[in-house]
Design an enzyme around this catalytic site. Structure first.
Site, mmCIF file in Angstrom:
data_model
loop_
_atom_site.group_PDB
_atom_site.id
_atom_site.type_symbol
_atom_site.label_atom_id
_atom_site.label_comp_id
_atom_site.label_asym_id
_atom_site.label_seq_id
_atom_site.Cartn_x
_atom_site.Cartn_y
_atom_site.Cartn_z
ATOM 1 N N TYR A 53 -1.483 0.640 -11.355
ATOM 2 C CA TYR A 53 -0.100 1.732 -10.475
ATOM 3 C C TYR A 53 -0.016 0.332 -9.483
ATOM 4 O O TYR A 53 1.479 -0.089 -9.198
ATOM 5 C CB TYR A 53 -0.830 2.578 -10.023
ATOM 6 C CG TYR A 53 -0.364 3.101 -8.122
ATOM 7 C CD1 TYR A 53 1.208 3.722 -8.643
ATOM 8 C CD2 TYR A 53 -0.672 3.036 -7.420
ATOM 9 C CE1 TYR A 53 1.783 3.574 -7.790
ATOM 10 C CE2 TYR A 53 -0.200 4.117 -6.669
ATOM 11 C CZ TYR A 53 0.574 4.535 -6.529
ATOM 12 O OH TYR A 53 2.078 5.205 -5.401
ATOM 13 N N ARG A 71 -3.775 11.328 7.972
ATOM 14 C CA ARG A 71 -3.681 10.081 7.125
ATOM 15 C C ARG A 71 -2.450 9.169 7.272
ATOM 16 O O ARG A 71 -1.233 9.659 7.636
ATOM 17 C CB ARG A 71 -3.984 9.995 6.029
ATOM 18 C CG ARG A 71 -5.165 11.214 5.491
ATOM 19 C CD ARG A 71 -6.342 10.405 5.816
ATOM 20 N NE ARG A 71 -7.737 10.890 6.131
ATOM 21 C CZ ARG A 71 -8.790 12.076 6.500
ATOM 22 N NH1 ARG A 71 -7.710 11.896 8.078
ATOM 23 N NH2 ARG A 71 -9.293 12.451 6.485
ATOM 24 N N TYR A 73 -18.105 3.515 -3.491
ATOM 25 C CA TYR A 73 -16.881 2.564 -3.352
ATOM 26 C C TYR A 73 -16.515 1.774 -2.112
ATOM 27 O O TYR A 73 -16.083 0.698 -2.103
ATOM 28 C CB TYR A 73 -15.990 4.164 -3.608
ATOM 29 C CG TYR A 73 -14.293 3.038 -3.197
ATOM 30 C CD1 TYR A 73 -14.011 1.722 -4.335
ATOM 31 C CD2 TYR A 73 -13.595 3.642 -2.207
ATOM 32 C CE1 TYR A 73 -12.694 1.126 -3.643
ATOM 33 C CE2 TYR A 73 -12.263 2.970 -2.167
ATOM 34 C CZ TYR A 73 -11.703 1.929 -3.057
ATOM 35 O OH TYR A 73 -11.063 1.315 -2.965
ATOM 36 N N LEU A 79 -7.556 -4.863 -22.270
ATOM 37 C CA LEU A 79 -7.748 -5.234 -23.541
ATOM 38 C C LEU A 79 -6.257 -5.420 -24.100
ATOM 39 O O LEU A 79 -6.028 -6.078 -24.582
ATOM 40 C CB LEU A 79 -7.427 -3.252 -23.870
ATOM 41 C CG LEU A 79 -9.596 -2.794 -23.786
ATOM 42 C CD1 LEU A 79 -9.341 -1.507 -24.236
ATOM 43 C CD2 LEU A 79 -9.934 -3.924 -25.066
#
Length: 312
Positions: free
Chosen positions: A17, A208, A142, A39
């Site tokens: 993205y 946010r 993370y 890939l």
């Protein structure tokens, strides 16, 4: 590096993205771009050459970085909940993959790096807006994995072999966001009738900082244009500088679409009430601005992208 110098840049995670948007932003600035994919090409813009390599394969990475001047490193794992379930995988890819890339760059004598990191490393600071001098308090695996990758990059820069810029990104949104777990795609899915309701933890007042995908991408182009000399390491917050609550997102999406958006309130989760960036250092040193990150444009662009079939 002067603003008008064209360089050859390898973008890891070019299928992603953000990665595909960064490829376009670099091309718009006149750079010669190569996409690194795992890939095969999926979202990499047409006309951009691609090289395939696994992020943990140093030998393949060394071949992939040959002939480039700089690397924008965006490849990695990014989902918070998944990182709790499989932390070892997050450290393997986000830290081990960064180490493998730095080894490959050193072998190929590529000495310039821009790294995509996360503002979640700051945790829940009381001081708002959040500047780069806040202490790190990563709240989940993370964030810890990205903090560790930053530390590896800083250590390599200290050897004099690397010029590095780290961009701590706030909440990227807008455009063709493929992640159905993020708030803007979830709101727009309800507005489009693809989901019955929007589940919200708490009363919807959590605030946010949302930065448009295009603004986030131009930050990487700005960083490439203002890389320091080898041996130097710089870190910047990349956000809009504005806060938006979940309730405000829902109300604006309803206004734009003319659709009622059903909301289902769940018990409040232990999360910060407000997280907003201070990106003045990026404004001052990289000459970067979040020029398209108002929430109306983010929602409008996200809605427009819903009608566009994905690239295959």
């Amino acid at each position: 590096m002067p603003d008008n110098v064209s360089v050859r840049v390898l973008v890891t995670g070019a299928n992603g993205y953000l990665g595909s948007a960064v490829v376009e932003a670099l091309r718009s600035d006149g750079h010669d771009v190569v996409g690194l994919v795992h890939l095969a090409r999926t979202r990499v813009p047409h006309g951009v050459p691609v090289r395939a390599a696994d992020l943990l394969d140093t030998e393949a990475l060394t071949a992939a970085v040959q002939g480039v001047d700089a690397v924008c490193h965006l490849a990695g794992l990014t989902r918070v909940r998944e990182s709790f379930a499989d932390p070892l995988r997050y450290f393997e890819v986000n830290v081990g993959g960064t180490v493998a890339l730095l080894r490959a760059m050193a072998a190929a004598k590529v000495r310039k790096l821009v790294f995509a990191s996360t503002a979640s490393i700051y945790g829940t600071p009381e001081r708002q807006p959040m500047s780069e001098d806040l202490p790190d308090r990563p709240p989940h695996p993370y964030a810890v994995s990205k903090q560790a990758a930053e530390s590896v990059i800083a250590a390599q820069s200290a050897t004099g072999q690397l010029a590095a810029v780290v961009l701590r990104l706030f909440n990227i949104a807008g455009g063709a966001d493929p992640d159905p777990t993020r708030i803007v795609p979830r709101i727009l899915a309800v507005a489009a009738g693809d989901s019955p309701s929007l589940a919200i933890n708490g009363d919807g007042t959590a605030i946010r900082d949302y930065v448009h995908i295009d603004d986030a991408a131009t930050a990487f182009a700005a960083a490439i244009a203002h890389l320091p000399d080898p041996g130097a390491y710089r870190r910047y917050n990349i956000g809009s500088g504005s806060g938006t609550s979940v309730n405000e997102l829902v109300a604006e999406a309803a206004r734009l679409t003319g659709k009622s958006i059903a909301v289902e309130h769940h018990p409040a989760a232990p999360e910060p009430s407000r997280l907003v960036s201070d990106s003045s250092r990026a404004h001052r040193e990289l000459h970067w601005e979040a020029s398209t990150s108002d929430i109306t444009k983010i929602l409008r662009d996200g809605r427009a992208a819903q009608a566009v079939p994905p690239i295959s």
